[in-house]
Design an enzyme around this catalytic site. Structure first.
Site, PDB file in Angstrom:
ATOM      1  N   GLY A 135      -6.950  -6.427   3.154  1.00 32.52           N
ATOM      2  CA  GLY A 135      -5.604  -6.928   2.874  1.00 32.52           C
ATOM      3  C   GLY A 135      -4.971  -7.812   3.930  1.00 32.52           C
ATOM      4  CD  GLU A 190      -3.051  -2.147   6.928  1.00 32.60           C
ATOM      5  OE1 GLU A 190      -3.259  -3.230   6.364  1.00 32.60           O
ATOM      6  OE2 GLU A 190      -3.449  -1.069   6.457  1.00 32.60           O
ATOM      7  CG  ASP A 191      -2.273  -5.182   3.488  1.00 33.15           C
ATOM      8  OD1 ASP A 191      -2.139  -4.088   4.094  1.00 33.15           O
ATOM      9  OD2 ASP A 191      -2.962  -5.287   2.469  1.00 33.15           O
ATOM     10  CG  ASP A 232       3.177   2.745  -0.096  1.00 31.48           C
ATOM     11  OD1 ASP A 232       4.213   3.425  -0.102  1.00 31.48           O
ATOM     12  OD2 ASP A 232       2.575   2.464  -1.145  1.00 31.48           O
ATOM     13  N   GLY A 236       2.360   5.431   5.013  1.00 29.32           N
ATOM     14  CA  GLY A 236       1.979   5.564   6.412  1.00 29.32           C
ATOM     15  C   GLY A 236       0.722   6.393   6.617  1.00 29.32           C
ATOM     16  CB  THR A 248      -3.525   3.600   5.319  1.00 26.60           C
ATOM     17  OG1 THR A 248      -3.589   3.943   3.933  1.00 26.60           O
ATOM     18  CG2 THR A 248      -4.718   2.763   5.689  1.00 26.60           C
ATOM     19  CE  LYS A 261       5.016  -0.876  -1.599  1.00 21.60           C
ATOM     20  NZ  LYS A 261       4.082  -0.275  -2.590  1.00 21.60           N
ATOM     21  CG  ASP A 266      -6.166  -5.218  -3.742  1.00 19.70           C
ATOM     22  OD1 ASP A 266      -5.640  -4.771  -2.699  1.00 19.70           O
ATOM     23  OD2 ASP A 266      -6.905  -4.533  -4.479  1.00 19.70           O
ATOM     24  NE  ARG A 297      -8.342  -8.162  -1.638  1.00 20.89           N
ATOM     25  CZ  ARG A 297      -7.910  -6.977  -1.192  1.00 20.89           C
ATOM     26  NH1 ARG A 297      -6.803  -6.915  -0.485  1.00 20.89           N
ATOM     27  NH2 ARG A 297      -8.573  -5.873  -1.457  1.00 20.89           N
TER      28      ARG A 297
HETATM   29  P1  IMP Z   1      -0.215   3.977   2.707  1.00 18.22           P
HETATM   30  O1  IMP Z   1      -1.393   4.758   3.229  1.00 18.22           O
HETATM   31  O2  IMP Z   1       0.524   4.714   1.640  1.00 18.22           O
HETATM   32  O3  IMP Z   1       0.706   3.495   3.790  1.00 18.22           O
HETATM   33  O4  IMP Z   1      -0.785   2.721   1.950  1.00 18.22           O
HETATM   34  C1  IMP Z   1      -1.263   1.667   2.664  1.00 18.22           C
HETATM   35  C2  IMP Z   1      -2.296   0.890   1.900  1.00 18.22           C
HETATM   36  O5  IMP Z   1      -2.079   0.949   0.494  1.00 18.22           O
HETATM   37  C3  IMP Z   1      -2.187  -0.554   2.275  1.00 18.22           C
HETATM   38  O6  IMP Z   1      -3.071  -0.855   3.333  1.00 18.22           O
HETATM   39  C4  IMP Z   1      -2.544  -1.284   1.004  1.00 18.22           C
HETATM   40  O7  IMP Z   1      -3.930  -1.505   0.962  1.00 18.22           O
HETATM   41  C5  IMP Z   1      -2.167  -0.322  -0.092  1.00 18.22           C
HETATM   42  N1  IMP Z   1      -0.862  -0.633  -0.694  1.00 18.22           N
HETATM   43  C6  IMP Z   1       0.303   0.030  -0.527  1.00 18.22           C
HETATM   44  N2  IMP Z   1       1.279  -0.510  -1.243  1.00 18.22           N
HETATM   45  C7  IMP Z   1       0.737  -1.551  -1.905  1.00 18.22           C
HETATM   46  C8  IMP Z   1       1.275  -2.536  -2.804  1.00 18.22           C
HETATM   47  O8  IMP Z   1       2.466  -2.559  -3.165  1.00 18.22           O
HETATM   48  N3  IMP Z   1       0.388  -3.449  -3.274  1.00 18.22           N
HETATM   49  C9  IMP Z   1      -0.921  -3.476  -2.919  1.00 18.22           C
HETATM   50  N4  IMP Z   1      -1.455  -2.586  -2.062  1.00 18.22           N
HETATM   51  C10 IMP Z   1      -0.638  -1.636  -1.563  1.00 18.22           C
HETATM   52 MG    MG Z   2      -4.635  -2.385   3.472  1.00 18.53          MG
END
Ligand code: IMP
Ligand code: MG
Length: 179
Positions: free
Chosen positions: A49, A103-104, A107, A109, A111, A135, A163, A169
């Site tokens: 991403g 990071e892209d 969300d 957190g 990841t 977010k 994506d 993307r």
């Molecule tokens: P987290 O672990 O919930 O913070 O999610 C992080 C990962 O989820 C990011 O690295 C993205 O790959 C994916 N992600 C979270 N939100 C979105 C979105 O709105 N669109 C696309 N990918 C997302």
């Molecule tokens: Mg990602």
């Protein structure tokens, strides 16, 4: 009527135009160039991403620094699975270096926490996080996100490296899932 795109089975509408993204990156780069001066820096971009964000941001970085790319599990569908793979691809010796994770999007957190845990094992001097999108209302962790391009509501977006099941993307603007 806002501009719409179809990605696989879903319709998305224009949410953040390219110019707004580029302006946010200008601001991020300005801050980073100030804060990183005199440090021994390596940027670590998270594939897939972050590849577009990393390319745009890094070309605005003026302090001497390295960049490398690492990979985690891909995100499936429109909600976080909670499952992430091992961090692969760090061949550089980052011990005692200042790491800036690119990071892209952050969300929940989950990841990023996983990435941080693994990076700490390499004993860098310090780790900063720079994310294009954040977010804020979905974030459930307590570590700081040092550099945020743009805060966004808790909605699913595509484009600018992000994506939907692998597609979208290449969109230059950010699109949000239509209600
Ligand atoms: P987290 O672990 O919930 O913070 O999610 C992080 C990962 O989820 C990011 O690295 C993205 O790959 C994916 N992600 C979270 N939100 C979105 C979105 O709105 N669109 C696309 N990918 C997302
Ligand atoms: Mg990602």
């Amino acid at each position: 009527m806002s501009k719409k795109v179809q990605v696989l089975d879903k319709t998305f509408e224009l949410f953040i135009p390219e110019a707004r993204i580029q302006e946010a990156i200008d601001n991020l780069a300005e801050r980073l160039n100030k804060d990183l001066e005199g440090k021994n820096v390596i940027f670590i971009a998270i594939l897939n991403g972050a590849f577009i964000f990393a390319a745009d941001l890094y070309r605005r970085i003026t302090v001497p620094s390295l960049i490398t790319f690492v990979k985690l599990a891909s995100y499936q569908g429109t909600s976080t699975t909670g499952k992430v793979k091992r961090l692969i691809g760090i061949n550089e010796d980052i011990e005692n270096m200042t790491v800036v994770v690119l990071e892209d999007i952050v969300d929940t957190g989950v990841t990023m926490e996983y990435i941080l845990k693994q990076l700490r094992g390499y004993e860098p001097k310090e780790i900063y996080i720079a994310t294009m999108f954040f977010k804020k209302d979905a974030f459930v962790k307590d570590f700081p996100i040092h550099y945020v391009g743009l805060e966004i509501p808790n909605k699913f977006i595509v484009g600018y490296g992000l994506d939907y099941d692998g597609y979208g993307r290449n969109l230059k603007d950010i699109y949000v899932l239509s209600q």
